[in-house]
Write an enzyme that holds these catalytic residues in place. Structure first.
Site, PDB file in Angstrom:
ATOM      1  N   HIS A   1       0.850  -1.191   0.000  1.00 30.58           N
ATOM      2  CA  HIS A   1       0.000   0.000   0.000  1.00 30.58           C
ATOM      3  C   HIS A   1       0.889   1.245   0.000  1.00 30.58           C
ATOM      4  O   HIS A   1       2.124   1.133   0.029  1.00 30.58           O
ATOM      5  CB  HIS A   1      -0.998  -0.013   1.168  1.00 30.58           C
TER       6      HIS A   1
ATOM      7  N   HIS B   1       3.887   1.571   2.461  1.00 29.36           N
ATOM      8  CA  HIS B   1       5.122   0.865   2.078  1.00 29.36           C
ATOM      9  C   HIS B   1       5.838   1.642   0.964  1.00 29.36           C
ATOM     10  O   HIS B   1       7.060   1.778   0.949  1.00 29.36           O
ATOM     11  CB  HIS B   1       4.820  -0.537   1.554  1.00 29.36           C
TER      12      HIS B   1
ATOM     13  N   CYS C   1       2.236  -9.418  21.220  1.00 27.63           N
ATOM     14  CA  CYS C   1       1.361  -8.997  20.121  1.00 27.63           C
ATOM     15  C   CYS C   1       1.861  -9.658  18.844  1.00 27.63           C
ATOM     16  O   CYS C   1       2.995  -9.421  18.432  1.00 27.63           O
ATOM     17  CB  CYS C   1       1.357  -7.479  19.944  1.00 27.63           C
TER      18      CYS C   1
ATOM     19  N   CYS D   1      -2.647  -3.990  22.363  1.00 27.64           N
ATOM     20  CA  CYS D   1      -1.428  -3.480  21.726  1.00 27.64           C
ATOM     21  C   CYS D   1      -1.582  -1.993  21.377  1.00 27.64           C
ATOM     22  O   CYS D   1      -2.583  -1.605  20.782  1.00 27.64           O
ATOM     23  CB  CYS D   1      -1.158  -4.287  20.457  1.00 27.64           C
TER      24      CYS D   1
ATOM     25  N   HIS E   1      -1.665  -1.925  17.325  1.00 26.96           N
ATOM     26  CA  HIS E   1      -2.755  -2.607  16.607  1.00 26.96           C
ATOM     27  C   HIS E   1      -4.109  -2.491  17.285  1.00 26.96           C
ATOM     28  O   HIS E   1      -5.135  -2.802  16.691  1.00 26.96           O
ATOM     29  CB  HIS E   1      -2.406  -4.082  16.392  1.00 26.96           C
TER      30      HIS E   1
ATOM     31  N   LYS F   1      -3.722   5.630  10.789  1.00 23.31           N
ATOM     32  CA  LYS F   1      -2.717   4.840  10.091  1.00 23.31           C
ATOM     33  C   LYS F   1      -3.433   3.807   9.220  1.00 23.31           C
ATOM     34  O   LYS F   1      -4.463   3.261   9.617  1.00 23.31           O
ATOM     35  CB  LYS F   1      -1.835   4.127  11.111  1.00 23.31           C
TER      36      LYS F   1
ATOM     37  N   LYS G   1      -4.978  -3.115   7.576  1.00 19.93           N
ATOM     38  CA  LYS G   1      -5.908  -4.089   7.023  1.00 19.93           C
ATOM     39  C   LYS G   1      -7.235  -4.035   7.754  1.00 19.93           C
ATOM     40  O   LYS G   1      -8.302  -4.031   7.158  1.00 19.93           O
ATOM     41  CB  LYS G   1      -5.300  -5.474   7.219  1.00 19.93           C
TER      42      LYS G   1
HETATM   43  N1  MSP Z   1       8.670  -6.857   8.411  1.00 19.70           N
HETATM   44  C1  MSP Z   1       8.791  -5.737   9.274  1.00 19.70           C
HETATM   45  C2  MSP Z   1      10.062  -4.968   9.003  1.00 19.70           C
HETATM   46  C3  MSP Z   1      11.318  -5.773   9.122  1.00 19.70           C
HETATM   47  S1  MSP Z   1      12.718  -4.841   8.707  1.00 19.70           S
HETATM   48  C4  MSP Z   1      14.000  -5.816   9.137  1.00 19.70           C
HETATM   49  C5  MSP Z   1       7.604  -4.811   9.071  1.00 19.70           C
HETATM   50  N2  MSP Z   1       6.985  -4.903   7.894  1.00 19.70           N
HETATM   51  S2  MSP Z   1       5.698  -4.060   7.440  1.00 19.70           S
HETATM   52  O1  MSP Z   1       5.245  -4.668   6.228  1.00 19.70           O
HETATM   53  O2  MSP Z   1       4.776  -3.950   8.499  1.00 19.70           O
HETATM   54  O3  MSP Z   1       6.263  -2.670   7.001  1.00 19.70           O
HETATM   55  C6  MSP Z   1       6.511  -1.684   7.919  1.00 19.70           C
HETATM   56  C7  MSP Z   1       7.047  -0.466   7.195  1.00 19.70           C
HETATM   57  O4  MSP Z   1       6.178  -0.072   6.133  1.00 19.70           O
HETATM   58  C8  MSP Z   1       7.084   0.741   8.102  1.00 19.70           C
HETATM   59  O5  MSP Z   1       8.204   0.779   8.932  1.00 19.70           O
HETATM   60  C9  MSP Z   1       7.096   1.849   7.091  1.00 19.70           C
HETATM   61  O6  MSP Z   1       8.368   1.946   6.538  1.00 19.70           O
HETATM   62  C10 MSP Z   1       6.109   1.331   6.057  1.00 19.70           C
HETATM   63  N3  MSP Z   1       4.738   1.719   6.398  1.00 19.70           N
HETATM   64  C11 MSP Z   1       3.681   0.888   6.605  1.00 19.70           C
HETATM   65  N4  MSP Z   1       2.583   1.631   6.850  1.00 19.70           N
HETATM   66  C12 MSP Z   1       2.886   2.924   6.812  1.00 19.70           C
HETATM   67  C13 MSP Z   1       2.178   4.131   6.902  1.00 19.70           C
HETATM   68  N5  MSP Z   1       0.892   4.173   7.113  1.00 19.70           N
HETATM   69  N6  MSP Z   1       2.870   5.272   6.753  1.00 19.70           N
HETATM   70  C14 MSP Z   1       4.196   5.297   6.496  1.00 19.70           C
HETATM   71  N7  MSP Z   1       4.887   4.193   6.402  1.00 19.70           N
HETATM   72  C15 MSP Z   1       4.290   2.990   6.599  1.00 19.70           C
HETATM   73  O7  MSP Z   1       7.317  -4.039   9.947  1.00 19.70           O
END
Ligand code: MSP
Length: 512
Positions: free
Chosen positions: A22, A25, A130, A148, A151, A299, A302
């Protein structure tokens, strides 16, 4: 004499494969891409790493819920992330999956080193876990003592006989490290948060699980698989040759930038440097944590059903429009709200009007008044200083990951140039038959366009390359070498110019 280029290593988090990509990411990934492209233009030997995090309870459960084998589910989703990055013109150099053999070998090697150093020990533990975060919490960190904080869902009570990483032994070393390297966590507010966490006291954490099988077995006790965060963080080392290719590893390690969202700051700025120290390696040079991209003030997640796929916005705004918006609309650091209306407004103002119109009107006039041939550019035109100021500001501000400020300076140059055209009115000069004056003004503007195409290319690579081509220049802006190529006066006189369709067609509100 050939000079050895500087290594520059930048990473994104590796994304969990229980989710589809999304715009949250994409936010981190585009930011890393812009930095990678920029450093390549400076001649650095860049490694830009992204990838997917595929082990752990969360992924195992989401695969089970669909009746799939975890690896099949992971492969499907890992491919979706790769596709999303290809669609956004992300120039990653390596795409890592934690289920790859190279990563299994790296995790086992690092675990063994930490175990041999005496910092992993068997113990039993009872705690509140969590699964969404794959993290233990203390009761006072929970919402209402039960849920959490990230979450909002209830945590699980878990009792485990496990191997523990002795994080508590690293408090002093971490504090010392951050005292010696104040730039190692950015922005400053996040650094203070990390120092606060360490000063509160660090608890050992469990690094293995016997309750699940979806993970990497501990090398000395195959009944246990590695805890997903211990596994995941090591990806940053795997990709640059750990453990076997020491020469490659020491070239790129310690990493220049780990770009992350603020949700995973503790893991990156407390756990990870301690793990590295325990394994005898250096901590990262900089962990930069940005804020959340909020949708309707919340934020994306899902469960809240407020996720936006990058492809939906690319369909309306194009790849460049997408990349530009997220890095320029708000500062990289604090939280920021996303709104479709604001995206239309900024696209029209900055890309369709300022950038697009400048390119369009200058090329049109040059074709109409100068026969489509680049006239001589003046060495001392009135835009020389502004062009060099824009380059200096972009360089300084991207050095601090201030994308909005840096590209803001490039757009200031664009606005100045549009104002210069209004002021000089080449159409009137042309009517009056003042050919030399027309050539001088348009020469200044064409040279500015060349510099704009160069400086804007990390963020809007497609439009920049097209503008470069229309200016009659060979190659692509991203293959040029800074700083030399940013100096004034390099548009070759006599080259053929081409006008074309608008680079950023206006979007009428409500149309898309
Ligand atoms: N798998 C772990 C990270 C491991 S790194 C060794 C993880 N993955 S995640 O799919 O949840 O991705 C988290 C990252 O996605 C966040 O740290 C950020 O970089 C990005 N984001 C996910 N949602 C976000 C927002 N709503 N806004 C900005 N960035 C976001 O955690």
């Amino acid at each position: 004499m050939e000079t050895m280029s500087e290594p520059f290593y930048v990473t994104t988090p590796i994304y969990y494969v229980n989710d589809a990509p999304h715009i949250g990411h994409a936010y981190t990934t585009v930011a890393a891409d812009v930095l990678a492209r920029w450093r390549r233009m400076w001649g650095d030997d860049v490694v830009f790493l992204t990838g997917t995090d595929e082990h752990g309870l969360k992924v195992q459960r989401s695969a089970e819920a669909r009746g799939l084998a975890p690896l099949d589910w992971a492969t499907t989703n890992s491919d979706l992330f790769r596709q999303a990055w290809d669609d956004l013109d992300i120039t990653y150099d390596d795409y890592i999956r934690t289920t790859e053999p190279r990563h299994r070998a790296a995790v086992q090697a690092m675990l063994q080193r930490v175990y041999d150093a005496g910092d992993i020990e068997l113990d039993s533990y009872e705690g509140l876990y969590c699964v969404g975060c794959e993290l233990y919490y203390k009761e006072d960190e929970l919402e209402g003592g039960t849920n959490c904080p990230i979450h909002g869902a209830p945590v699980e009570h878990v009792v485990e006989e496990n191997y523990f990483f002795r994080l508590s032994r690293y408090e002093d070393r971490l504090l010392q490290h951050y005292a010696d390297h104040p730039e190692a966590v950015q922005p400053a507010g996040k650094r203070n948060e990390v120092l606060g966490l360490i000063k509160q006291g660090l608890q050992d954490f469990s690094i293995s699980r016997t309750s699940i099988s979806w993970g990497i077995p501990l090398p000395w006790d195959a009944e246990h698989v590695a805890y997903v965060w211990f596994d995941a963080l090591i990806n940053y080392c795997t990709a640059v040759g750990y453990p076997d290719d020491r020469e490659q590893f020491t070239r790129y390690w310690p990493v220049n930038y780990h770009l992350i969202g603020k949700d995973i700051l503790r893991q990156h700025a407390v756990y990870w440097p301690a793990m590295l120290m325990a394994a005898g390696e250096e901590p990262p040079q900089c962990v930069f944590a940005h804020g959340y991209l909020l949708v309707g003030g919340e934020k994306m997640s899902k469960t809240r059903l407020n996720q936006i796929a990058p492809a939906d916005l690319v369909a309306d705004f194009g790849v460049d429009g997408f990349r530009y918006h997220f890095l320029v609309d708000q500062r990289f650091g604090p939280d920021g709200d996303f709104s479709y209306e604001a995206m239309v407004a900024r696209y029209n103002a900055d890309l369709a009007n300022n950038f697009g119109n400048l390119a369009n009107r200058v090329l049109n006039m040059a074709v109409n008044y100068c026969g489509g041939i680049v006239p001589d550019t003046r060495a001392d035109g009135p835009l020389v200083q502004q062009a060099s100021d824009a380059f200096a500001a972009l360089t300084a501000l991207l050095g601090e990951l201030d994308y909005a400020g840096g590209f803001g300076a490039v757009w200031d140059l664009i606005r100045h140039t549009n104002a210069y055209i209004e002021d000089q009115a080449p159409w009137a000069l042309n009517k009056a038959g003042e050919t030399a004056a027309v050539a001088a003004v348009l020469g200044d503007c064409l040279e500015t366009l060349r510099i704009v195409a160069l400086l804007a290319s990390p963020i809007i690579p497609q439009a920049a390359a097209e503008l470069w081509r229309r200016l009659g220049l060979p190659g692509r802006p991203e293959d040029q070498r800074l700083p030399e190529v940013a100096a004034w006066g390099q548009l070759p006189p006599g080259a053929n110019l081409e006008k074309g369709t608008p680079l950023f067609p206006r979007i009428e509100s409500g149309e898309a």
